[in-house]
Design an enzyme around this catalytic site. Structure first.
Site, short mmCIF file in Angstrom:
data_model
loop_
_atom_site.label_atom_id
_atom_site.label_comp_id
_atom_site.label_asym_id
_atom_site.label_seq_id
_atom_site.Cartn_x
_atom_site.Cartn_y
_atom_site.Cartn_z
N ASN A 13 -1.75 -7.36 -8.07
CA ASN A 13 -1.11 -6.53 -7.05
C ASN A 13 -0.37 -7.44 -6.06
OD1 ASN A 13 -0.78 -5.21 -4.50
ND2 ASN A 13 -2.08 -3.56 -5.24
N ASP A 15 1.52 -6.46 -3.44
CA ASP A 15 1.88 -5.77 -2.19
C ASP A 15 1.97 -6.72 -1.01
OD1 ASP A 15 1.72 -3.40 -3.57
OD2 ASP A 15 -0.13 -2.71 -2.60
N HIS A 16 1.01 -7.66 -0.94
CA HIS A 16 0.93 -8.45 0.29
C HIS A 16 1.94 -9.59 0.35
CE1 HIS A 16 -1.90 -5.79 1.80
NE2 HIS A 16 -2.83 -6.08 0.92
N ARG A 24 8.39 -10.01 9.19
CA ARG A 24 9.48 -10.62 9.93
C ARG A 24 10.83 -10.01 9.61
NH1 ARG A 24 8.06 -15.67 12.23
NH2 ARG A 24 10.19 -15.70 12.97
N HIS A 49 1.85 -0.80 -4.78
CA HIS A 49 1.56 0.49 -4.13
C HIS A 49 2.76 0.83 -3.25
CE1 HIS A 49 -1.53 2.97 -1.57
NE2 HIS A 49 -0.47 3.68 -1.93
N ARG A 51 3.75 2.87 -0.65
CA ARG A 51 3.14 3.76 0.35
C ARG A 51 4.21 4.63 0.99
NH1 ARG A 51 -2.30 2.01 1.79
NH2 ARG A 51 -2.19 3.69 3.29
N ARG A 55 5.15 0.38 4.25
CA ARG A 55 4.76 -0.77 5.09
C ARG A 55 4.90 -2.10 4.36
NH1 ARG A 55 -1.74 0.09 5.55
NH2 ARG A 55 -1.09 2.14 6.29
N HIS A 56 4.87 -2.07 3.01
CA HIS A 56 5.09 -3.33 2.29
C HIS A 56 6.12 -3.17 1.17
CE1 HIS A 56 1.76 -1.55 0.10
NE2 HIS A 56 0.82 -1.98 0.91
N GLU A 76 1.11 2.37 -8.03
CA GLU A 76 0.11 3.17 -7.31
C GLU A 76 0.85 4.05 -6.32
OE1 GLU A 76 -2.31 0.40 -5.25
OE2 GLU A 76 -3.25 -0.38 -7.04
N THR A 106 -6.02 -0.02 4.41
CA THR A 106 -5.83 -0.11 2.97
C THR A 106 -6.40 1.18 2.38
OG1 THR A 106 -6.29 -1.41 0.97
CG2 THR A 106 -7.98 -1.41 2.67
N THR A 107 -6.32 1.34 1.05
CA THR A 107 -6.78 2.59 0.45
C THR A 107 -8.29 2.72 0.58
OG1 THR A 107 -5.01 2.23 -1.14
CG2 THR A 107 -6.52 4.04 -1.60
N GLU A 157 -9.52 4.46 -12.55
CA GLU A 157 -9.77 3.16 -11.91
C GLU A 157 -10.90 3.37 -10.91
OE1 GLU A 157 -6.43 0.82 -10.56
OE2 GLU A 157 -7.65 -0.17 -9.03
N HIS A 196 -10.17 -3.14 -6.11
CA HIS A 196 -10.22 -3.09 -4.65
C HIS A 196 -11.28 -4.04 -4.10
CE1 HIS A 196 -9.70 -1.76 -0.57
NE2 HIS A 196 -8.61 -1.16 -0.99
N GLY A 197 -10.80 -4.99 -3.32
CA GLY A 197 -11.70 -5.93 -2.65
C GLY A 197 -12.31 -6.98 -3.56
N GLY A 218 -5.38 -7.80 -5.71
CA GLY A 218 -4.22 -8.18 -4.91
C GLY A 218 -4.53 -9.12 -3.78
N HIS A 219 -5.21 -8.60 -2.76
CA HIS A 219 -5.35 -9.33 -1.50
C HIS A 219 -5.92 -10.73 -1.70
CE1 HIS A 219 -7.41 -10.36 2.31
NE2 HIS A 219 -6.27 -9.94 2.81
N1 PXP Z 1 -6.44 -0.78 -6.96
C1 PXP Z 1 -5.95 0.18 -6.13
C2 PXP Z 1 -5.86 1.57 -6.64
C3 PXP Z 1 -5.53 -0.14 -4.83
O1 PXP Z 1 -5.06 0.83 -4.01
C4 PXP Z 1 -5.59 -1.48 -4.41
C5 PXP Z 1 -5.08 -1.85 -3.05
O2 PXP Z 1 -3.72 -1.56 -2.97
C6 PXP Z 1 -6.07 -2.44 -5.31
C7 PXP Z 1 -6.51 -2.06 -6.57
C8 PXP Z 1 -6.12 -3.90 -4.98
O3 PXP Z 1 -7.03 -4.11 -3.94
P1 PXP Z 1 -7.12 -5.54 -3.27
O4 PXP Z 1 -5.79 -5.81 -2.63
O5 PXP Z 1 -8.23 -5.38 -2.28
O6 PXP Z 1 -7.42 -6.52 -4.35
#
Ligand code: PXP
Length: 254
Positions: A13, A15-16, A24, A49, A51, A55-56, A76, A106-107, A157, A196-197, A218-219
């Site tokens: 992911n 996104d970040h 910026r 994602h 959104r 935001r990203h 997503e 976050t979600t 998921e 997630h996480g 992702g993060h």
């Molecule tokens: N899966 C889904 C459905 C999510 O919404 C996210 C966060 O956007 C992730 C996975 C990835 O989560 P993380 O950025 O915490 O790894």
């Protein structure tokens, strides 16, 4: 870990990378370039994602990724008409339907597959008719897994956020919830993903969760990229996932 035949796949992911750009208002760092780097580092797919508050990731990012040869794209998104139309037009390989609240960081939590069944089912059908593989981001609960299967989604998921945040006995309980949901999903013929996480520290605990196909991360990968670069951060995660799949037989049946 009872594994899928093809082995555990990694969805990166990005996104970040876009979060950093948006912070910026520059045109860098480019999440599309991040997607290319991730694929070269042998990610199996790229996840973004889009959104509602933008935001990203921006629609143009998703469009550019869709045009990248060889890039498997998982979008997503919330179940809202404008995004459903966007997905039908763009046809990403996969769409994961997620809940979305504007004020959340976050979600938080999975989609309410039981309570929102009537709204979700037509979207699942419409996206499937467009040739998209649809997934529902759900809490690891029996009701949510059952509703997802009844809705006709080929894929779920499992939300690993509670697992990632828990420690000690609470973490063991969360592993149990994930394991039960994965067993149930597999028995109902669903592809079981998770995310997630997740990070290098908490990944090994997923060894006890069977049938996982894809992890979307992702993060922690983007954060790690600050120190080792994105390609190496992706490779590190792949190595950690490979070690997960190579669990000893005794553990595999636990
Ligand atoms: N899966 C889904 C459905 C999510 O919404 C996210 C966060 O956007 C992730 C996975 C990835 O989560 P993380 O950025 O915490 O790894």
């Amino acid at each position: 870990m009872k594994a899928n035949a093809g082995g555990l796949r990694l969805g990166v992911n990005v996104d970040h990378v876009a979060t950093l750009r948006q912070a910026r208002g520059t045109d860098y760092p480019d999440p599309v370039e991040a997607a290319r780097v991730a694929m070269r580092a042998e990610a199996d797919l790229v996840t973004v994602h889009l959104r509602e508050d933008r935001r990203h990731i921006q629609p143009a990012d998703v469009e550019a990724m869709r045009a990248e040869p060889g890039l498997r794209l998982n979008l997503e998104m919330a179940n809202v008409p404008a995004l459903v139309e966007f997905a039908q037009r763009l046809r990403p390989d996969e769409v994961c339907l997620v809940p979305e609240r504007r004020e959340e960081r976050t979600t938080e939590g999975g989609i309410d597959a039981v309570g929102r069944f009537a709204e979700l089912q037509p979207t699942v059908r419409a996206l499937a008719d467009a040739g998209i593989r649809v997934s529902l981001f759900i809490e690891p609960s029996a009701d949510a897994v059952e509703a997802s299967a009844r809705m006709g989604a080929p894929c779920i998921e499992l939300h690993t956020g509670a697992y990632a945040e828990a420690a000690g006995a609470a973490r063991a309980r969360e592993v149990g919830r994930l394991r039960d949901a994965a067993e149930q999903g597999h028995a109902l013929g669903l592809q079981v993903n998770a995310g997630h996480g997740l990070n290098l520290e908490n990944l090994p605990g997923l060894r006890a969760v069977p049938w996982l196909d894809t992890l979307n991360i992702g993060h922690s990968i983007v954060a790690r990229a600050v120190w080792v670069g994105l390609a190496e951060a992706v490779r590190e995660m792949r190595r950690a996932m490979a070690a997960l799949g190579a669990a000893p037989a005794a553990e595999a049946e636990s």
